[in-house]
Design an enzyme around this catalytic site. Structure first.
Site, PDB file in Angstrom:
ATOM      1  N   ASP A  51       0.820  -1.203   0.000  1.00 54.19           N
ATOM      2  CA  ASP A  51       0.000   0.000   0.000  1.00 54.19           C
ATOM      3  C   ASP A  51       0.859   1.261   0.000  1.00 54.19           C
ATOM      4  OD1 ASP A  51      -2.374  -1.445   0.027  1.00 54.19           O
ATOM      5  OD2 ASP A  51      -2.456  -1.507   2.221  1.00 54.19           O
ATOM      6  N   TYR A 114       6.606 -10.186   6.876  1.00 54.61           N
ATOM      7  CA  TYR A 114       6.496  -8.744   7.083  1.00 54.61           C
ATOM      8  C   TYR A 114       7.021  -8.386   8.468  1.00 54.61           C
ATOM      9  CZ  TYR A 114       3.433  -7.944   3.019  1.00 54.61           C
ATOM     10  OH  TYR A 114       2.921  -7.828   1.754  1.00 54.61           O
TER      11      TYR A 114
END
Length: 254
Positions: A51, A114
């Site tokens: 994003d 992540y």
């Protein structure tokens, strides 16, 4: 012929990876650079969609370049050098290498990792690379909460609403908080992730760490399968895609 690109980027100046009309994205920037250098229209497929403002220290993408042109075979070492000379300093190309024609940067990935970085201090040399919090979290309690996450595989409660994914099932293999210098870092590994999942999971675990949410409350959130019951989604700048794994022996040319 198909090629993989291994790269990293600081997402601060980009509206995410994926091309969007009239907006700066990593994919568009890379496609424009390759198209100019190769003098051939190049379309790139990434291993995922980060994003706006999210970073990647380990990212893969693939592109096709015809091997029946009159031009000399693609010199991947020279192309890597030229790309790094041409691209903005917030994108780095590590390598470009040939793979099998059916290799796919997104669908062949077997796991992704992540990390989310937070700190309760002002860190002027880490601006844009962490999220500031205003409390001192209980890391041990958050790790107990992270262990609870590992017991489940349906993460509907942490998924962005109104997406078109076929399933919200994810198989987590690691979830843990660690202290690194002046920051707390949450590392999570899974075969796949839902949109906004890591940021909403992180926000929910921080609610546990500040005493706003109990461990039983976390179980209730997961089992409710209701995004509205989970914690807030953390800001994008603290999130990094740090590792993408592939069955290299199956997708690389021998």
């Amino acid at each position: 012929m198909r090629y993989f690109i291994h790269l990293a980027y600081n997402g601060t100046n980009y509206c995410g990876w994926q091309t969007q009309p009239e907006l700066p994205t990593v994919q568009l920037t890379l496609e424009q650079a390759l198209t100019m250098l190769l003098r051939h229209p190049i379309a790139i497929v990434g291993c995922g969609r980060t994003d706006t403002g999210v970073h990647a220290s380990d990212f893969y993408a693939h592109f096709d370049y015809p091997d029946n042109t009159e031009a000399a075979p693609l010199d991947t070492g020279q192309l890597t050098f030229k790309l790094n000379s041409f691209l903005p300093a917030d994108i780095a190309i590590f390598s470009i290498f040939p793979v099998k024609d059916n290799a796919h940067a997104r669908f062949d990935a077997t796991a992704r990792t992540y990390q989310y970085h937070v700190s309760d201090r002002r860190l002027p040399f880490c601006q844009g690379l962490y999220s500031r919090i205003y409390f001192h979290p209980d890391i041990d309690l958050m790790n107990r909460a992270a262990e609870i996450l590992m017991e489940y595989d349906d993460f509907t409660s942490f998924a962005k609403l109104h997406t078109q994914v076929k399933t919200n099932i994810c198989h987590l293999t690691h979830a843990r908080w660690e202290t690194e210098d002046e920051q707390w870092v949450f590392t999570i590994r899974s075969n796949r992730f839902l949109r906004n999942m890591v940021r909403s999971v992180t926000g929910t675990l921080l609610d546990v760490g500040r005493g706003k949410l109990s461990l039983d409350g976390l179980r209730h959130i997961i089992e409710s399968k209701n995004r509205c019951s989970a914690g807030v989604s953390m800001p994008p700048q603290g999130l990094f895609l740090t590792k993408v794994e592939y069955p290299w022996d199956k997708i690389c040319n021998s």
